[in-house]
Scaffold this active site. Structure first.
Site, mmCIF file in Angstrom:
data_model
loop_
_atom_site.group_PDB
_atom_site.id
_atom_site.type_symbol
_atom_site.label_atom_id
_atom_site.label_comp_id
_atom_site.label_asym_id
_atom_site.label_seq_id
_atom_site.Cartn_x
_atom_site.Cartn_y
_atom_site.Cartn_z
ATOM 1 N N PRO A 15 -91.738 -47.555 -32.325
ATOM 2 C CA PRO A 15 -90.504 -47.484 -32.878
ATOM 3 C C PRO A 15 -89.406 -48.075 -32.521
ATOM 4 O O PRO A 15 -89.022 -47.976 -31.324
ATOM 5 C CB PRO A 15 -90.409 -46.111 -33.037
ATOM 6 N N ASN A 16 -88.589 -48.648 -33.256
ATOM 7 C CA ASN A 16 -87.400 -49.388 -33.105
ATOM 8 C C ASN A 16 -87.568 -50.862 -32.290
ATOM 9 O O ASN A 16 -86.533 -51.423 -32.160
ATOM 10 C CB ASN A 16 -86.440 -48.453 -32.524
ATOM 11 N N ARG A 23 -80.697 -54.340 -30.934
ATOM 12 C CA ARG A 23 -80.521 -52.935 -30.600
ATOM 13 C C ARG A 23 -80.255 -52.887 -28.980
ATOM 14 O O ARG A 23 -80.876 -53.257 -28.150
ATOM 15 C CB ARG A 23 -82.103 -52.490 -30.659
ATOM 16 N N TYR A 28 -81.746 -53.230 -23.577
ATOM 17 C CA TYR A 28 -82.878 -53.800 -23.833
ATOM 18 C C TYR A 28 -83.001 -55.444 -24.127
ATOM 19 O O TYR A 28 -83.849 -56.207 -24.137
ATOM 20 C CB TYR A 28 -83.475 -53.485 -25.169
ATOM 21 N N ASN A 80 -96.212 -50.837 -25.522
ATOM 22 C CA ASN A 80 -94.782 -50.375 -24.993
ATOM 23 C C ASN A 80 -94.663 -49.212 -26.495
ATOM 24 O O ASN A 80 -94.314 -49.691 -27.648
ATOM 25 C CB ASN A 80 -93.662 -51.315 -25.361
ATOM 26 N N ALA A 83 -90.198 -44.597 -27.804
ATOM 27 C CA ALA A 83 -90.058 -43.130 -27.618
ATOM 28 C C ALA A 83 -91.252 -42.421 -27.668
ATOM 29 O O ALA A 83 -91.075 -41.241 -27.115
ATOM 30 C CB ALA A 83 -89.212 -42.694 -28.805
ATOM 31 N N GLU A 104 -99.162 -49.686 -19.712
ATOM 32 C CA GLU A 104 -97.872 -49.181 -20.281
ATOM 33 C C GLU A 104 -96.874 -49.954 -19.882
ATOM 34 O O GLU A 104 -96.598 -50.524 -18.803
ATOM 35 C CB GLU A 104 -97.687 -47.879 -19.575
ATOM 36 N N HIS A 106 -92.777 -51.160 -20.497
ATOM 37 C CA HIS A 106 -91.188 -50.990 -20.947
ATOM 38 C C HIS A 106 -90.262 -51.860 -20.714
ATOM 39 O O HIS A 106 -90.455 -52.507 -19.387
ATOM 40 C CB HIS A 106 -90.513 -49.641 -20.478
ATOM 41 N N ARG A 113 -83.312 -43.562 -16.371
ATOM 42 C CA ARG A 113 -82.574 -43.176 -17.701
ATOM 43 C C ARG A 113 -82.464 -41.761 -17.725
ATOM 44 O O ARG A 113 -82.648 -40.826 -16.774
ATOM 45 C CB ARG A 113 -83.032 -43.885 -18.605
HETATM 46 C C1 DQA Z 1 -88.507 -48.312 -23.942
HETATM 47 C C2 DQA Z 1 -87.938 -47.003 -23.378
HETATM 48 C C3 DQA Z 1 -88.307 -46.159 -24.090
HETATM 49 O O1 DQA Z 1 -87.728 -44.804 -23.437
HETATM 50 C C4 DQA Z 1 -87.335 -45.991 -25.471
HETATM 51 O O2 DQA Z 1 -87.495 -44.890 -26.453
HETATM 52 C C5 DQA Z 1 -87.667 -47.291 -26.143
HETATM 53 C C6 DQA Z 1 -87.787 -48.397 -25.282
HETATM 54 C C7 DQA Z 1 -88.405 -49.518 -23.378
HETATM 55 O O3 DQA Z 1 -89.076 -50.573 -23.654
HETATM 56 O O4 DQA Z 1 -87.475 -49.660 -22.191
HETATM 57 O O5 DQA Z 1 -87.719 -47.146 -27.290
HETATM 58 O O6 DQA Z 1 -89.879 -48.195 -24.375
#
Ligand code: DQA
Length: 148
Positions: A15-16, A23, A28, A80, A83, A104, A106, A113
């Site tokens: 998501p997002n 964003r 990011y 990725n 959240a 995984e 990110h 964080r």
């Molecule tokens: C994320 C880190 C997550 O905590 C966050 O919710 C994201 C992006 C990252 O790529 O840094 O949406 O996965």
């Protein structure tokens, strides 16, 4: 059921992440998901791999795509989960249910964080984690695939 392993790497984004580029760019970066897909495709060509890149805002789609990755004989999954990383037992169970290795990924480093980002359900099932390198996290993860 024996599925032939292919050279395809699924790159699944939660998501997002469709809003990357605009964003919270201080966290990011300025690369869009399409920019990252282009970078991955270039590197994949050098490694003899193919990229199947997807994004969804829906948890169940990620579960379905993890199952599909195994059914299609994907070489690996870069995930990725955004959240959902920090909340989704369904994703952990899906990762544990398939034999396809999951890395995984990110952009940021969740461990540095807010406290609620310190727990990773995805990390409990993934073979490794690459975080904190911005868009390069995806490339570092892809580079690891041939050695899995
Ligand atoms: C994320 C880190 C997550 O905590 C966050 O919710 C994201 C992006 C990252 O790529 O840094 O949406 O996965």
């Amino acid at each position: 059921m024996n599925v032939e392993i292919t050279n395809t790497v699924y790159v699944l984004n939660g998501p997002n992440l469709n809003l990357l580029g605009t964003r919270e760019p201080d966290i990011y970066g300025h690369d869009t998901l399409d920019d990252i897909a282009g970078m991955l495709e270039d590197r994949a060509r050098e490694l003899g791999l193919d990229i199947d890149m997807r994004q969804t805002n829906h948890e169940g789609h990620l579960v379905d795509w993890l199952h599909e990755a195994q059914a299609q004989g994907a070489r690996a999954v870069l995930l990725n989960a955004a959240a959902y990383t920090h909340t989704s037992i369904a994703l952990l169970d899906a990762i544990k249910a398939i034999r396809t290795p999951v890395i995984e990924v990110h952009l940021s480093d969740p461990a540095t964080r807010e406290d609620f980002r310190h727990r990773s359900f995805v990390g409990m099932g993934a073979v490794r984690c690459v975080s904190g390198h911005g868009a390069n996290s995806y490339l570092i993860a892809l580079d690891a695939v041939p050695n899995l």
